[in-house]
Design a protein around this motif. Structure first.
Motif, mmCIF file in Angstrom:
data_model
loop_
_atom_site.group_PDB
_atom_site.id
_atom_site.type_symbol
_atom_site.label_atom_id
_atom_site.label_comp_id
_atom_site.label_asym_id
_atom_site.label_seq_id
_atom_site.Cartn_x
_atom_site.Cartn_y
_atom_site.Cartn_z
ATOM 1 N N LEU A 94 36.057 83.287 23.276
ATOM 2 C CA LEU A 94 35.596 84.547 24.171
ATOM 3 C C LEU A 94 34.530 84.097 25.173
ATOM 4 O O LEU A 94 34.513 84.375 26.520
ATOM 5 C CB LEU A 94 35.295 85.728 23.344
ATOM 6 C CG LEU A 94 36.194 86.188 22.509
ATOM 7 C CD1 LEU A 94 35.780 87.559 21.707
ATOM 8 C CD2 LEU A 94 37.455 86.937 23.621
ATOM 9 N N GLY A 95 33.499 83.390 24.683
ATOM 10 C CA GLY A 95 32.250 82.932 25.554
ATOM 11 C C GLY A 95 32.860 81.940 26.597
ATOM 12 O O GLY A 95 32.396 82.062 27.977
ATOM 13 N N CYS A 96 33.739 80.980 26.370
ATOM 14 C CA CYS A 96 34.525 80.134 27.416
ATOM 15 C C CYS A 96 35.489 80.967 28.292
ATOM 16 O O CYS A 96 35.268 80.656 29.530
ATOM 17 C CB CYS A 96 35.388 79.125 26.641
ATOM 18 S SG CYS A 96 34.494 77.840 25.658
ATOM 19 N N THR A 97 35.971 81.965 27.806
ATOM 20 C CA THR A 97 36.848 82.947 28.546
ATOM 21 C C THR A 97 36.268 83.553 29.721
ATOM 22 O O THR A 97 36.701 83.787 30.849
ATOM 23 C CB THR A 97 37.710 83.745 27.685
ATOM 24 O OG1 THR A 97 38.474 82.998 26.828
ATOM 25 C CG2 THR A 97 38.585 84.422 28.628
ATOM 26 N N ILE A 106 29.933 75.069 29.829
ATOM 27 C CA ILE A 106 29.361 73.577 28.938
ATOM 28 C C ILE A 106 28.898 74.092 27.570
ATOM 29 O O ILE A 106 29.155 73.555 26.613
ATOM 30 C CB ILE A 106 28.496 72.765 29.635
ATOM 31 C CG1 ILE A 106 29.395 72.320 31.016
ATOM 32 C CG2 ILE A 106 27.909 71.797 28.816
ATOM 33 C CD1 ILE A 106 28.597 71.659 32.141
ATOM 34 N N LEU A 107 28.134 75.298 27.616
ATOM 35 C CA LEU A 107 27.401 75.380 26.323
ATOM 36 C C LEU A 107 28.294 76.099 25.081
ATOM 37 O O LEU A 107 28.404 75.597 24.149
ATOM 38 C CB LEU A 107 26.353 76.716 26.659
ATOM 39 C CG LEU A 107 25.807 77.306 25.306
ATOM 40 C CD1 LEU A 107 24.985 76.181 24.551
ATOM 41 C CD2 LEU A 107 24.959 78.550 25.860
ATOM 42 N N PHE A 108 29.309 77.015 25.555
ATOM 43 C CA PHE A 108 30.452 77.432 24.712
ATOM 44 C C PHE A 108 31.225 76.468 24.410
ATOM 45 O O PHE A 108 31.879 76.447 23.179
ATOM 46 C CB PHE A 108 31.156 78.703 25.302
ATOM 47 C CG PHE A 108 30.130 79.952 25.198
ATOM 48 C CD1 PHE A 108 30.037 80.511 23.806
ATOM 49 C CD2 PHE A 108 29.451 80.382 25.924
ATOM 50 C CE1 PHE A 108 29.275 81.788 23.705
ATOM 51 C CE2 PHE A 108 28.728 81.716 25.899
ATOM 52 C CZ PHE A 108 28.691 82.204 24.545
ATOM 53 N N ARG A 109 31.707 75.640 25.125
ATOM 54 C CA ARG A 109 32.506 74.470 24.847
ATOM 55 C C ARG A 109 31.749 73.504 23.685
ATOM 56 O O ARG A 109 32.715 73.040 22.836
ATOM 57 C CB ARG A 109 32.938 73.665 25.982
ATOM 58 C CG ARG A 109 33.890 74.282 27.013
ATOM 59 C CD ARG A 109 35.382 74.080 26.620
ATOM 60 N NE ARG A 109 35.748 72.630 26.597
ATOM 61 C CZ ARG A 109 37.037 72.478 26.211
ATOM 62 N NH1 ARG A 109 37.856 73.204 25.811
ATOM 63 N NH2 ARG A 109 37.473 71.064 26.174
ATOM 64 N N PHE A 110 30.724 73.283 23.712
ATOM 65 C CA PHE A 110 29.884 72.504 23.037
ATOM 66 C C PHE A 110 29.964 73.254 21.608
ATOM 67 O O PHE A 110 30.421 72.512 20.330
ATOM 68 C CB PHE A 110 28.525 72.333 23.392
ATOM 69 C CG PHE A 110 27.444 71.578 22.234
ATOM 70 C CD1 PHE A 110 27.779 70.102 22.164
ATOM 71 C CD2 PHE A 110 26.757 72.382 21.306
ATOM 72 C CE1 PHE A 110 26.795 69.487 21.022
ATOM 73 C CE2 PHE A 110 26.123 71.853 20.314
ATOM 74 C CZ PHE A 110 26.132 70.532 20.196
ATOM 75 N N LEU A 111 29.786 74.490 21.442
ATOM 76 C CA LEU A 111 29.586 75.481 20.365
ATOM 77 C C LEU A 111 31.147 75.376 19.579
ATOM 78 O O LEU A 111 31.406 75.367 18.401
ATOM 79 C CB LEU A 111 29.247 76.644 20.417
ATOM 80 C CG LEU A 111 27.679 76.812 20.949
ATOM 81 C CD1 LEU A 111 27.257 78.153 21.281
ATOM 82 C CD2 LEU A 111 26.649 76.165 20.018
ATOM 83 N N LEU A 112 32.046 75.615 20.722
ATOM 84 C CA LEU A 112 33.587 75.366 20.119
ATOM 85 C C LEU A 112 33.905 74.320 19.546
ATOM 86 O O LEU A 112 34.636 74.110 18.410
ATOM 87 C CB LEU A 112 34.470 75.761 21.369
ATOM 88 C CG LEU A 112 35.811 75.717 21.053
ATOM 89 C CD1 LEU A 112 36.341 76.572 20.087
ATOM 90 C CD2 LEU A 112 36.614 75.700 22.469
ATOM 91 N N GLY A 113 33.226 73.103 19.757
ATOM 92 C CA GLY A 113 33.320 71.680 19.494
ATOM 93 C C GLY A 113 32.838 71.691 18.031
ATOM 94 O O GLY A 113 33.518 70.887 17.184
ATOM 95 N N ILE A 114 31.811 72.433 17.675
ATOM 96 C CA ILE A 114 31.323 72.367 16.417
ATOM 97 C C ILE A 114 32.690 73.018 15.391
ATOM 98 O O ILE A 114 32.446 72.327 14.349
ATOM 99 C CB ILE A 114 30.153 73.251 16.222
ATOM 100 C CG1 ILE A 114 28.826 72.563 16.860
ATOM 101 C CG2 ILE A 114 29.576 73.411 14.726
ATOM 102 C CD1 ILE A 114 27.680 73.310 17.132
#
Length: 471
Positions: A94-97, A106-114
């Motif tokens: 949702l953050g990326c969307t 970039i921040l939410f993609r990093f967190l999604l990567g976790i």
């Protein structure tokens, strides 16, 4: 519970938990088609460097997610960690969307990567611990199949959504938000599946371990398996685990560095430049955007089909020659993309030739290199080295993946498609040389035999030193 019910419940467990792999695949694949749309000036206005950051920040997060999730799953349980990962998948998607700018994306993609990295470690561990030994390889590799299936679904939905969007600039948001659906399914599904019986046993809760085994095994087998689990846990507790200080020991250093080499070899072929930027590559070759999105589906289809072939080959052929054949095929494909891009630039034939070579590349990569890589990583580390070895090598794999994802669009923008693929071809030659010189055959050898192979180097060196001192 009769035998058929045991089997059906085990299938449900495998299906539910591998939705973590499906999310892994979708979230890494969706960027392939969404990135060109979010790069537009009226959207996130990305340049080649920020494109690389958006694509690769997930991979950097995955490196850290892979490291920390293993210990967390040991402490809290595999099931609880997977449920937590499902929540992270949902919220970060949702953050990326709804990201208003590149920084937030970039921040939410990093967190999604976790979450992606956590799923890459925790889901296979859970599957291995609930599977009967005779079906363990088949069930665990279902996760690999779900990963490439998730990427294929991403490519299909990207093309379909773009085709029906009517030119809506926010089309990339619709592509991303779809990943919330499997995240919800994963969380709900994990409510009905049990915790790993092996995890219960490690915590001394043998009653719960036996109750779970009764749900997925016949009664007599459940008791025998619980006894085997107890014996295995006792054996592991008696083994002194290796630490970074043990890298001063020659054979341990050699085997860890070999594991790092295998992990890096899988990535420097440039496979994820195609999985993340396939649409961009086809556009550079000459396809129109919508045509490139549709054509890129072929990359996803061949990845799924080749994974089936790779799963079938694993137990039938030696691993080292399979890896050499795979690397030869990918290197030739990379070289031909470079040649075609250099000599046929601007022609109508070029995009079709490049598509043919990316499909060929993925057939060798997913059918030979990827399955053998993960299998050999599980085989080369003896018990006392497994924690250190797998932790270091998986981290290095994700970091290499991150670096390639970051620099690929910058390379294409600065030196062009042909020079970029010639660079990957050179890396492929280096990978071939590494495997040919350093990699032993592990198929048909026990963990103890593999350990003795590496110890023999220290024994030989000690003999040489003693001989020199005597002279």
């Amino acid at each position: 519970m009769n035998s058929d019910k045991h089997k059906k419940f085990l299938k449900i467990i495998a299906l539910v938990s591998t939705f973590g792999g499906l999310l892994f695949g979708y979230d890494t694949g969706v960027i392939n088609g969404s990135l060109p749309f979010m790069s537009q000036p009226d959207q996130l206005n990305l340049n080649s460097f920020t494109e690389g950051l958006v694509a690769s920040s997930l991979l950097l997060g995955a490196a850290f997610g892979a490291i920390f999730s293993g210990k967390l799953a040991d402490k809290k349980g595999r099931r609880k960690v997977i449920m937590s990962l499902a929540v992270i998948f949902f919220l970060t998607t949702l953050g990326c969307t709804f990201a208003p700018n590149a920084g937030v994306m970039i921040l939410f993609r990093f967190l999604l990567g976790i979450a992606v990295g956590g799923a890459s470690v925790t889901v296979p561990t859970y599957l291995a611990e609930v599977s009967p030994v005779e079906k363990r390889g088949q069930i665990v590799t279902q996760n690999e199949l779900m990963i490439v299936s998730g990427q294929l679904l991403a490519y299909i939905f990207n093309a379909a959504i773009a085709g029906f969007s009517g030119g809506d600039g926010h089309v990339w948001r619709y592509m991303l938000v779809l990943a919330t659906l499997p995240a919800v399914f994963l969380w709900i599904g994990m409510l009905i599946v049990p915790e790993s019986p092996r995890w219960y046993a490690t915590k001394g809760n043998l009653k719960s371990a036996l109750q779970v085994l009764h749900r997925i095994r016949k009664k007599t087998r459940a008791k025998l398996e619980l006894a085997a689990i107890k014996k295995s846990i006792e054996k592991e507790r008696q083994v002194s685990k290796a630490s970074f200080r043990d890298l001063n020991t020659g054979w341990i250093r050699r085997i860890v560095f070999l594991g790092i080499g295998i992990a890096v070899v899988q990535q420097i072929t440039g496979v994820n430049s195609i999985m993340y930027y396939g649409t961009h590559i086809l556009e550079e070759a000459g396809f129109q955007s919508q045509v490139a999105l549709i054509a890129n589906i072929a990359n996803g289809v061949i990845s799924v089909l080749a994974t089936f072939v790779g799963m079938w080959l694993l137990g039938k052929v030696d691993h080292r020659p399979t890896l050499l054949i795979g690397l030869t095929g990918t290197s030739i494909s990379l070289f031909m993309i470079g040649i075609f891009s250099l000599t046929l630039q601007g022609t109508a034939l070029l995009p079709f030739l490049v598509l043919g070579m990316t499909v060929t590349f993925l057939a060798f990569q997913q059918g030979a290199i990827s399955p053998v890589t993960w299998l050999m990583l599980s085989e080369i580390f003896p018990l006392r080295l497994r924690g250190l070895g797998m932790g270091v090598t998986v981290f290095c794999l994700w970091i290499t993946n991150f670096l390639i994802g970051l620099v690929f669009p910058v390379l294409v923008d600065s030196v062009g498609l042909s020079a970029t693929f010639f660079a990957f071809f050179a890396c492929g030659l280096g990978a071939l040389a590494f495997v040919g010189k350093f990699l032993p055959e592990t198929r048909g050898h026990s963990l103890e035999q593999v350990e003795q192979y590496f110890r023999s180097f220290d024994d030989d060196n000690q003999t040489v030193r003693e001989s020199q001192q005597a002279d």
